[in-house]
Design a protein around this motif. Structure first.
Motif, mmCIF file in Angstrom:
data_model
loop_
_atom_site.group_PDB
_atom_site.id
_atom_site.type_symbol
_atom_site.label_atom_id
_atom_site.label_comp_id
_atom_site.label_asym_id
_atom_site.label_seq_id
_atom_site.Cartn_x
_atom_site.Cartn_y
_atom_site.Cartn_z
ATOM 1 N N ASP A 1 0.825 -1.217 0.000
ATOM 2 C CA ASP A 1 0.000 0.000 0.000
ATOM 3 C C ASP A 1 0.853 1.259 0.000
ATOM 4 N N ILE A 2 1.870 1.301 0.853
ATOM 5 C CA ILE A 2 2.664 2.530 0.922
ATOM 6 C C ILE A 2 3.546 2.692 -0.307
ATOM 7 N N LYS A 3 3.959 1.598 -0.913
ATOM 8 C CA LYS A 3 4.714 1.718 -2.168
ATOM 9 C C LYS A 3 3.871 2.409 -3.231
ATOM 10 N N LYS A 4 2.602 2.016 -3.335
ATOM 11 C CA LYS A 4 1.696 2.646 -4.302
ATOM 12 C C LYS A 4 1.496 4.125 -3.970
ATOM 13 N N TYR B 1 3.490 6.150 -2.216
ATOM 14 C CA TYR B 1 4.712 6.920 -2.451
ATOM 15 C C TYR B 1 4.963 7.129 -3.943
ATOM 16 N N LYS B 2 4.688 6.110 -4.744
ATOM 17 C CA LYS B 2 4.864 6.262 -6.193
ATOM 18 C C LYS B 2 3.935 7.337 -6.731
ATOM 19 N N GLN B 3 2.688 7.320 -6.291
ATOM 20 C CA GLN B 3 1.728 8.332 -6.738
ATOM 21 C C GLN B 3 2.187 9.731 -6.337
ATOM 22 N N LYS B 4 2.624 9.901 -5.101
ATOM 23 C CA LYS B 4 3.091 11.208 -4.642
ATOM 24 C C LYS B 4 4.347 11.643 -5.393
ATOM 25 N N ARG B 5 5.255 10.703 -5.637
ATOM 26 C CA ARG B 5 6.455 11.028 -6.420
ATOM 27 C C ARG B 5 6.068 11.516 -7.806
ATOM 28 N N ASP B 6 5.145 10.803 -8.439
ATOM 29 C CA ASP B 6 4.722 11.176 -9.782
ATOM 30 C C ASP B 6 4.043 12.542 -9.795
ATOM 31 N N VAL B 7 3.221 12.822 -8.789
ATOM 32 C CA VAL B 7 2.570 14.131 -8.684
ATOM 33 C C VAL B 7 3.638 15.216 -8.545
ATOM 34 N N MET B 8 4.642 14.974 -7.714
ATOM 35 C CA MET B 8 5.689 15.973 -7.531
ATOM 36 C C MET B 8 6.453 16.200 -8.831
ATOM 37 N N ARG B 9 6.805 15.131 -9.517
ATOM 38 C CA ARG B 9 7.548 15.280 -10.776
ATOM 39 C C ARG B 9 6.719 16.024 -11.820
ATOM 40 N N GLU B 10 5.448 15.675 -11.938
ATOM 41 C CA GLU B 10 4.577 16.344 -12.913
ATOM 42 C C GLU B 10 4.412 17.828 -12.575
ATOM 43 N N LYS C 1 17.144 20.559 -13.160
ATOM 44 C CA LYS C 1 17.243 19.139 -13.503
ATOM 45 C C LYS C 1 16.816 18.279 -12.320
ATOM 46 N N VAL C 2 15.950 17.311 -12.596
ATOM 47 C CA VAL C 2 15.487 16.373 -11.573
ATOM 48 C C VAL C 2 16.164 15.037 -11.841
ATOM 49 N N SER C 3 16.880 14.529 -10.848
ATOM 50 C CA SER C 3 17.548 13.235 -11.007
ATOM 51 C C SER C 3 16.517 12.117 -11.042
ATOM 52 N N PRO C 4 16.805 11.055 -11.778
ATOM 53 C CA PRO C 4 15.887 9.916 -11.789
ATOM 54 C C PRO C 4 15.696 9.371 -10.368
ATOM 55 N N CYS C 5 14.506 8.903 -10.066
ATOM 56 C CA CYS C 5 14.184 8.389 -8.735
ATOM 57 C C CYS C 5 13.487 7.052 -8.887
ATOM 58 N N ASP C 6 14.223 5.985 -8.669
ATOM 59 C CA ASP C 6 13.636 4.654 -8.770
ATOM 60 C C ASP C 6 13.306 4.067 -7.400
ATOM 61 N N GLY C 7 13.576 4.811 -6.361
ATOM 62 C CA GLY C 7 13.289 4.346 -5.010
ATOM 63 C C GLY C 7 13.521 5.479 -4.030
ATOM 64 N N GLY C 8 13.180 5.258 -2.801
ATOM 65 C CA GLY C 8 13.365 6.279 -1.790
ATOM 66 C C GLY C 8 12.161 7.196 -1.694
ATOM 67 N N LEU C 9 12.331 8.234 -0.893
ATOM 68 C CA LEU C 9 11.228 9.133 -0.583
ATOM 69 C C LEU C 9 11.533 10.584 -0.958
ATOM 70 N N PHE C 10 12.541 10.769 -1.813
ATOM 71 C CA PHE C 10 13.004 12.114 -2.110
ATOM 72 C C PHE C 10 13.262 12.286 -3.602
ATOM 73 N N LEU C 11 13.178 13.541 -4.044
ATOM 74 C CA LEU C 11 13.664 13.921 -5.367
ATOM 75 C C LEU C 11 14.874 14.822 -5.154
#
Length: 152
Positions: free
Chosen positions: A49-52, A54-63, A74-84
């Motif tokens: 549940d939290i993986k989903k 966090y992914k949604q929040k990451r995507d919202v932040m990137r968008e 420049k935004v570094s790629p983020c394949d894990g973690g809780l930060f950009l």
């Protein structure tokens, strides 16, 4: 967590002994609670549940960054973690940028704090785990405006 204390040598030594005792192991009640939770079978579903989330929040932040930040950020790629991790144009000092952002109720961690030898003043780290998607959108829009103002 960390802290500091000033006192006579005997008092400081007692603090040290107390802290050492705390560091040896987690208290038994907390260990029993964690054990019960893990063995109940609820941990793995919670992780999914939290993986989903966090992914949604990451995507919202990137968008939102893509919409409101200058292309020079420049935004570094983020394949894990809780930060950009972001890199701004070289002339931008994120320590100064933080002061301007805080005046508008937005905060981030300047990237220079993550480098043993300092430098990298034009970098910053954004956390997306603890705030709602609406707050992410609002904060990123405000921060985008602060960045645009600092670039000129």
């Amino acid at each position: 967590m960390w802290g500091a204390a000033i006192g006579d040598a005997d008092t400081i030594r007692k603090f040290e002994i107390c802290k050492q005792g705390m560091d040896v192991h987690t208290n038994n009640l907390a260990q029993a609670m964690v054990y019960a939770y893990i063995t109940s079978g609820r941990l793995e579903p919670h992780i999914e549940d939290i993986k989903k989330s966090y992914k949604q929040k990451r995507d919202v932040m990137r968008e939102t960054i893509a919409r409101h930040f200058p292309d020079s950020v420049k935004v570094s790629p983020c394949d894990g973690g809780l930060f950009l991790w972001l890199t701004l144009p070289g002339a931008v000092d994120t320590l100064d940028l933080l002061k301007a952002a805080v005046k508008r109720n937005v905060a981030f961690v300047p990237g220079t704090h993550f480098f043993a030898n300092g430098g990298h003043e034009n970098t910053l780290r954004l956390n997306f785990s603890m705030v709602s998607e609406d707050k992410i959108r609002q904060g990123i829009e405000i921060l985008g405006g602060v960045i645009k103002e600092s670039i000129g």
